[in-house]
Design an enzyme around this catalytic site. Structure first.
Site, PDB file in Angstrom:
ATOM      1  N   HIS A   1       0.789  -1.236   0.000  1.00 22.54           N
ATOM      2  CA  HIS A   1       0.000   0.000   0.000  1.00 22.54           C
ATOM      3  C   HIS A   1       0.819   1.282   0.000  1.00 22.54           C
ATOM      4  O   HIS A   1       0.261   2.365  -0.095  1.00 22.54           O
ATOM      5  CB  HIS A   1      -0.955   0.031   1.195  1.00 22.54           C
ATOM      6  CG  HIS A   1      -0.286   0.394   2.481  1.00 22.54           C
ATOM      7  ND1 HIS A   1       0.457  -0.509   3.208  1.00 22.54           N
ATOM      8  CD2 HIS A   1      -0.205   1.565   3.157  1.00 22.54           C
ATOM      9  CE1 HIS A   1       0.948   0.099   4.280  1.00 22.54           C
ATOM     10  NE2 HIS A   1       0.565   1.353   4.274  1.00 22.54           N
TER      11      HIS A   1
HETATM   12  C1  UD1 Z   1      -2.396   5.556   5.770  1.00 20.58           C
HETATM   13  C2  UD1 Z   1      -1.118   6.082   6.437  1.00 20.58           C
HETATM   14  C3  UD1 Z   1      -0.037   5.005   6.396  1.00 20.58           C
HETATM   15  C4  UD1 Z   1      -0.554   3.690   6.958  1.00 20.58           C
HETATM   16  C5  UD1 Z   1      -1.806   3.298   6.200  1.00 20.58           C
HETATM   17  C6  UD1 Z   1      -2.386   1.976   6.681  1.00 20.58           C
HETATM   18  C7  UD1 Z   1      -0.660   8.499   6.209  1.00 20.58           C
HETATM   19  C8  UD1 Z   1       0.150   9.485   5.501  1.00 20.58           C
HETATM   20  N1  UD1 Z   1      -0.572   7.240   5.741  1.00 20.58           N
HETATM   21  O1  UD1 Z   1      -2.096   5.377   4.381  1.00 20.58           O
HETATM   22  O2  UD1 Z   1       1.054   5.429   7.164  1.00 20.58           O
HETATM   23  O3  UD1 Z   1       0.434   2.696   6.802  1.00 20.58           O
HETATM   24  O4  UD1 Z   1      -2.778   4.331   6.367  1.00 20.58           O
HETATM   25  O5  UD1 Z   1      -3.486   1.602   5.938  1.00 20.58           O
HETATM   26  O6  UD1 Z   1      -1.319   8.831   7.165  1.00 20.58           O
HETATM   27  N2  UD1 Z   1      -9.441   4.615   1.684  1.00 20.58           N
HETATM   28  C9  UD1 Z   1     -10.638   3.945   1.659  1.00 20.58           C
HETATM   29  N3  UD1 Z   1     -11.190   3.578   2.838  1.00 20.58           N
HETATM   30  C10 UD1 Z   1     -10.632   3.868   4.034  1.00 20.58           C
HETATM   31  C11 UD1 Z   1      -9.399   4.570   4.036  1.00 20.58           C
HETATM   32  C12 UD1 Z   1      -8.808   4.913   2.866  1.00 20.58           C
HETATM   33  O7  UD1 Z   1     -11.183   3.667   0.619  1.00 20.58           O
HETATM   34  O8  UD1 Z   1     -11.212   3.506   5.079  1.00 20.58           O
HETATM   35  C13 UD1 Z   1      -8.813   5.010   0.412  1.00 20.58           C
HETATM   36  C14 UD1 Z   1      -9.113   6.444   0.112  1.00 20.58           C
HETATM   37  O9  UD1 Z   1      -9.581   6.560  -1.176  1.00 20.58           O
HETATM   38  C15 UD1 Z   1      -7.793   7.169   0.245  1.00 20.58           C
HETATM   39  C16 UD1 Z   1      -6.762   6.059   0.111  1.00 20.58           C
HETATM   40  O10 UD1 Z   1      -7.410   4.850   0.493  1.00 20.58           O
HETATM   41  O11 UD1 Z   1      -7.626   8.167  -0.708  1.00 20.58           O
HETATM   42  C17 UD1 Z   1      -5.593   6.320   0.986  1.00 20.58           C
HETATM   43  O12 UD1 Z   1      -6.013   6.532   2.358  1.00 20.58           O
HETATM   44  P1  UD1 Z   1      -5.110   7.458   3.330  1.00 20.58           P
HETATM   45  O13 UD1 Z   1      -5.617   7.374   4.720  1.00 20.58           O
HETATM   46  O14 UD1 Z   1      -4.957   8.785   2.728  1.00 20.58           O
HETATM   47  O15 UD1 Z   1      -3.694   6.799   3.270  1.00 20.58           O
HETATM   48  P2  UD1 Z   1      -3.254   5.270   3.314  1.00 20.58           P
HETATM   49  O16 UD1 Z   1      -2.652   4.937   2.017  1.00 20.58           O
HETATM   50  O17 UD1 Z   1      -4.335   4.365   3.826  1.00 20.58           O
END
Ligand code: UD1
Length: 363
Positions: free
Chosen positions: A208
């Site tokens: 991820h």
């Molecule tokens: C975040 C953390 C990372 C951690 C990871 C675990 C930051 C910078 N990054 O990254 O350190 O290892 O979480 O998962 O804080 N999304 C969904 N559903 C959700 C959450 C996210 O669909 O419940 C999708 C969204 O479209 C979003 C993308 O995943 O744009 C990324 O989510 P985000 O929380 O921005 O960062 P992660 O890649 O999950």
């Protein structure tokens, strides 16, 4: 006087770090009143709610519902909502975990409101500012009044950055508290049977990191190599929403042999713990999984050039190879041939980290 403590969580890797501390604080209710604030950075049932249930965590007292966005958008939204929440709660101390955007945003807000900050998992450094989490770690540590460190590199990094040693405490790895507390329960998860997997005869993959999954070429090349491994031994791939989005673009699934991978939704904590603990090896770019495999003594191939958790390489089962398909195939071949890296469990990864933190908070 009862001390009000605001514990801030936001995304999946926070929940297993906060749960043991929450549990321990509730044993000392005459001294501490923990208030759980969830920013809502992760919001899907499978990325968030399920974990609260499985870890026996109380529901958040305050939910900020910030959701996804660019880094600036997400961080700003967390800060705006967090300021209101902390002004209402007025805690004596704000406790933040790990290195996600919620961690940094909450520490900036608390520090500016004059509320002391404690950082659990302080001092970790990848020395790679291209990784958003590295910025979050540096800012959070800089603003923290109490820094709880999980491995010796954290002590060295903070000392070399000039952080006063009175603020820094080596308490061990709190995520391992959750792991140890859940090992027995995870054996009841039917995930191996559901996926028709035999213990020790399958591989687990997670991916991820933006640097690996936001680039079509890198992600395709990695998945092609992993599908090659999948032709010899089953590969289970619980897919992060960020990665799933990228894989559904531009016909990527046609370019890899997706049938050689068992792609699933994100799994719950107990399912994933059982899956890791009985696997032949794990391939990942996660931070936490490098540590969990080291504790479980399961070989781990990490698709990154650096790690902020070097004890997993120096003492544990972790092998850093970068996002390089050739090296991945070689490392996997070595493990399949019975030449896996052996490791030992690092100091103070003993299930008692929350106890040590609460005893320090008491002082
Ligand atoms: C975040 C953390 C990372 C951690 C990871 C675990 C930051 C910078 N990054 O990254 O350190 O290892 O979480 O998962 O804080 N999304 C969904 N559903 C959700 C959450 C996210 O669909 O419940 C999708 C969204 O479209 C979003 C993308 O995943 O744009 C990324 O989510 P985000 O929380 O921005 O960062 P992660 O890649 O999950």
């Amino acid at each position: 006087m009862v001390q009000k403590l605001a514990l801030v969580v936001g995304a999946r890797p926070n929940f297993m770090k906060a749960a043991p501390l929450m549990r321990e604080l509730r044993k000392h209710s005459s001294r501490f009143e923990p208030i759980l604030i969830h920013t809502g950075q992760h919001y899907d049932t499978k990325m968030s709610d399920l974990f609260f249930k499985e870890l026996g965590m109380p529901l958040p007292d305050i939910f900020l519902g910030v959701g996804s966005g660019t880094h600036a958008e997400q961080t700003a939204r967390i800060m705006i909502e967090m300021e209101k929440a902390l002004q209402t709660v007025r805690p004596h101390l704000t406790i933040v975990f790990g290195d996600i955007n919620s961690t940094m945003a909450a520490s900036i807000v608390a520090a500016k409101l004059g509320i002391p900050v404690a950082h659990v998992e302080a001092g970790l450094r990848s020395f790679d500012n291209g990784m958003p989490e590295e910025i979050n770690r540096i800012v959070t540590d800089r603003l923290s009044d109490l820094l709880f460190v999980s491995e010796p590199s954290g002590l060295r990094n903070l000392a070399s950055e000039g952080v006063a040693s009175e603020k820094v405490h080596f308490v061990g790895n709190i995520m391992i508290d959750s792991l140890i507390a859940s090992l027995e329960a995870c054996r009841k998860s039917p995930i191996l049977e559901q996926l028709s997997l035999a213990p020790g005869k399958y591989v687990v993959l997670t991916l991820h990191r933006p640097s690996n999954v936001d680039n079509q070429h890198i992600l395709t090349d990695l998945l092609v190599a992993i599908a090659e491994i999948g032709r010899h031994v089953p590969v289970v791939f619980p897919c992060h929403p960020r990665t799933a989005k990228e894989m559904n673009k531009g016909g990527m699934l046609d370019r890899i042999d997706a049938n050689a991978l068992r792609i699933t939704e994100p799994l719950g904590y107990l399912e994933f713990l059982r899956l890791q603990s009985e696997s032949l090896f794990v391939v990942t770019d996660s931070g936490g999984i490098q540590e969990e495999t080291t504790y479980l003594q399961i070989p781990c191939i990490t698709l990154r050039y650096n790690t902020e958790r070097p004890v997993t390489v120096d003492e544990g089962t972790n092998l850093l190879i970068g996002p390089e398909p050739e090296k991945l195939l070689h490392a996997a071949g070595e493990i399949i041939a019975g030449r896996a890296k052996k490791g030992r469990i690092p100091d103070l990864w003993d299930g008692k980290t929350a106890e040590r933190i609460v005893s320090l908070l008491g002082k």
